[in-house]
Design an enzyme around this catalytic site. Structure first.
Site, mmCIF file in Angstrom:
data_model
loop_
_atom_site.group_PDB
_atom_site.id
_atom_site.type_symbol
_atom_site.label_atom_id
_atom_site.label_comp_id
_atom_site.label_asym_id
_atom_site.label_seq_id
_atom_site.Cartn_x
_atom_site.Cartn_y
_atom_site.Cartn_z
ATOM 1 N N ASP A 69 0.879 -1.170 0.000
ATOM 2 C CA ASP A 69 0.000 0.000 0.000
ATOM 3 C C ASP A 69 0.913 1.215 0.000
ATOM 4 O OD1 ASP A 69 -1.672 2.123 0.449
ATOM 5 O OD2 ASP A 69 -2.850 1.129 2.000
ATOM 6 N N VAL A 70 0.899 1.972 -1.069
ATOM 7 C CA VAL A 70 1.844 3.088 -1.176
ATOM 8 C C VAL A 70 1.624 4.133 -0.081
ATOM 9 C CG1 VAL A 70 2.246 2.797 -3.655
ATOM 10 C CG2 VAL A 70 0.442 4.371 -2.874
ATOM 11 N N TYR A 163 -7.684 14.767 -8.617
ATOM 12 C CA TYR A 163 -6.771 14.038 -9.517
ATOM 13 C C TYR A 163 -5.925 15.017 -10.327
ATOM 14 C CZ TYR A 163 -5.203 10.709 -13.098
ATOM 15 O OH TYR A 163 -4.441 9.937 -13.936
ATOM 16 N N VAL A 196 -5.983 6.192 -21.873
ATOM 17 C CA VAL A 196 -5.518 4.820 -22.089
ATOM 18 C C VAL A 196 -6.594 3.875 -21.559
ATOM 19 C CG1 VAL A 196 -3.654 3.177 -21.713
ATOM 20 C CG2 VAL A 196 -3.167 5.648 -21.635
#
Ligand code: NDP
Length: 256
Positions: A69-70, A163, A196
């Site tokens: 988990d970053v 974001y 993407v």
């Protein structure tokens, strides 16, 4: 050394956060194909282990899936230790893990804002710092951050203020760390993809077509395999004089 040899990652080890699906999976595939051993880290440990065994089978490289988990510095440090224990080294960090929530700014609750920043900025920062501390002990390394065109443009029709701001922070942190760590032989670069096709970006939904696809000069979205070669390039000696660069890969989306 021949020019293609400069792209080789033989004898190196990479850690790809969020590397079991989407863009991260394509990066893990490509780095291994280029010769690197790879550690894939994400919260879904079953998925990381499954992806690791698939990449290993396809490439013949040593590929390890770990729970990561970053947001948790200790688990990032543990992933780096796993790389060293299982492959003997750690050379390349690909900060790919990311989160995005679509919501108008007036409605964004604090915990949602915090979650996006925590993953996209704080997590990337913590892992970069842990990686760089290791790199200083072995004479250098490379970091490739996954930014976004959302650092430069405001996506439409959906709103995603946290974001967009988080990815602008990723681009500027890339430059800041690149400048500071260049004397330590640590290169830090980023890629900034356009749309993407992954679980994060529902590119096939008709409501997004007018803005996401029709507005792009190439009139299409990308698949993850179109971004991965640039990550290999930035991780390798082929980009030995590049640091602090943000490479836009967007089918021309940000052209005006
Ligand atoms: P996906 O949602 O398909 O994959 C995200 C990955 O990140 C998953 O493997 C997820 O695994 C992992 N992840 C999320 N949170 C954490 C965490 N806290 N710790 C560790 N791993 C985490 O997204 P994409 O493949 O589309 O995105 C990859 C990167 O590319 C992101 O940084 C994204 O912002 C960026 N990007 C994507 C674009 C696109 O159009 N798709 C365009 C531009 C940039 P798990 O939840 O199990 O932890």
């Amino acid at each position: 050394m021949g020019v293609l040899e400069k792209f080789s990652l033989a004898g190196r080890t990479a850690l790809v956060t969020g590397g079991y699906r989407g863009l991260g999976r394509a990066f893990a595939d490509a780095l291994a194909e280029a010769g690197a051993d790879v550690v894939i880290g994400a919260r879904d440990v079953a998925a990381t282990r499954q992806a690791a065994s698939e990449v290993a089978a396809a490439t013949g490289r040593k590929v390890v899936g770990v729970e990561l988990d970053v947001n948790d510095r200790a688990s990032g440090r543990a992933a780096i230790e796993t790389a060293v224990q299982r492959t003997g080294r750690f050379d390349i960090l690909v900060n790919n893990a990311g989160a995005c929530v679509h919501r108008p700014a007036l409605d964004v609750p604090d915990d949602e804002w915090d979650a996006v920043f925590s993953t996209n900025v704080d997590g990337l920062w913590k892992l970069s710092q842990e990686a760089a501390r290791h790199f200083t002990t072995v004479g250098g390394g490379t970091i490739v951050n996954i930014g976004s065109i959302s650092a430069q443009i405001v996506n439409r029709p959906q709103w995603q203020p946290a974001y967009n701001a988080s990815k602008a922070a990723v681009h500027q942190l890339t430059k800041s760390l690149a400048a500071e760590w260049a004397p330590l032989k640590i290169r830090v670069n980023a890629v900034a993809p356009g749309y993407v096709k992954t679980e994060m970006a529902p590119v096939d939904e008709p409501r997004f077509k007018a803005r996401w696809i029709d507005d792009a000069p190439m009139q299409r979205y990308a698949v993850p395999e179109e971004i991965a070669p640039t990550v290999v390039f930035l991780a390798s000696d082929a980009s030995s004089f590049m640091t602090g660069s943000v490479v836009v890969i967007d089918g021309g989306y940000t052209l005006h």
